[in-house]
Write a protein that holds these residues in place. Structure first.
Motif, PDB file in Angstrom:
ATOM      1  N   GLY A 189      -8.786 -23.181   4.875  1.00 52.13           N
ATOM      2  CA  GLY A 189      -7.434 -23.290   4.327  1.00 52.13           C
ATOM      3  C   GLY A 189      -6.943 -22.390   3.591  1.00 52.13           C
ATOM      4  N   ASP A 190      -7.650 -22.165   2.446  1.00 56.63           N
ATOM      5  CA  ASP A 190      -7.404 -21.234   1.422  1.00 56.63           C
ATOM      6  C   ASP A 190      -7.166 -19.868   2.181  1.00 56.63           C
ATOM      7  N   LYS A 191      -8.187 -19.369   2.759  1.00 57.69           N
ATOM      8  CA  LYS A 191      -8.201 -18.037   3.479  1.00 57.69           C
ATOM      9  C   LYS A 191      -6.905 -18.063   4.534  1.00 57.69           C
ATOM     10  N   ALA A 192      -6.516 -18.925   5.170  1.00 53.89           N
ATOM     11  CA  ALA A 192      -5.427 -18.895   6.110  1.00 53.89           C
ATOM     12  C   ALA A 192      -4.071 -18.679   5.336  1.00 53.89           C
ATOM     13  N   ILE A 193      -3.948 -19.817   4.437  1.00 59.64           N
ATOM     14  CA  ILE A 193      -2.577 -19.385   3.783  1.00 59.64           C
ATOM     15  C   ILE A 193      -2.424 -18.178   2.985  1.00 59.64           C
ATOM     16  N   THR A 194      -3.713 -17.611   2.446  1.00 62.68           N
ATOM     17  CA  THR A 194      -3.592 -16.450   1.685  1.00 62.68           C
ATOM     18  C   THR A 194      -3.121 -15.112   2.638  1.00 62.68           C
ATOM     19  N   GLU A 195      -3.647 -15.511   3.969  1.00 64.74           N
ATOM     20  CA  GLU A 195      -3.344 -14.301   4.896  1.00 64.74           C
ATOM     21  C   GLU A 195      -1.944 -14.347   5.502  1.00 64.74           C
ATOM     22  N   LYS A 196      -1.337 -15.490   5.588  1.00 64.30           N
ATOM     23  CA  LYS A 196       0.072 -15.808   6.202  1.00 64.30           C
ATOM     24  C   LYS A 196       0.905 -15.394   5.228  1.00 64.30           C
ATOM     25  N   ILE A 197       0.620 -15.687   3.729  1.00 63.18           N
ATOM     26  CA  ILE A 197       1.563 -15.059   2.515  1.00 63.18           C
ATOM     27  C   ILE A 197       1.317 -13.657   2.343  1.00 63.18           C
ATOM     28  N   ARG A 198       0.275 -13.046   2.574  1.00 65.11           N
ATOM     29  CA  ARG A 198      -0.039 -11.587   2.319  1.00 65.11           C
ATOM     30  C   ARG A 198       0.611 -10.921   3.620  1.00 65.11           C
TER      31      ARG A 198
END
Length: 99
Positions: free
Chosen positions: A60-69
């Protein structure tokens, strides 16, 4: 937490964007981008804690980081880093090559 920065990387604001429970927290990329745009941010930094002391980023940390990036890139902003903080240490997505 998110930190908003201008072109000179001066902090123009910092905001609590979510408050979690025992097992997680919900972060809405629309909220993050609204705050960044309202502050005329050029870059942002995200940070959250892991009370467990485990520095390993969750899926989840990785997924939200990528979405926001990706959202930042759309608006010609940079996501400079996402930090996971514990009592003992921290993990930088940038330093680990995750951004």
């Amino acid at each position: 937490i998110m930190v908003c920065l201008n072109r000179a990387n001066d902090v123009v604001g910092y905001y609590k964007i979510s408050s979690g429970g025992f097992s997680g927290s919900v972060v809405d990329p629309r909220v993050v981008m609204t705050i960044a745009l309202n502050n005329a941010s050029s870059s942002i930094i995200l940070a959250h804690n892991h009370p467990s002391g485990n520095l390993k980023p969750s899926d989840g940390d990785k997924a939200i980081t990528e979405k926001i990036r990706k959202a930042c890139a759309f608006f010609d902003m940079n996501l400079l880093d996402h930090l996971i903080i514990t009592d003992e240490s921290y993990l930088s997505f940038k330093e680990e090559g995750l951004i």
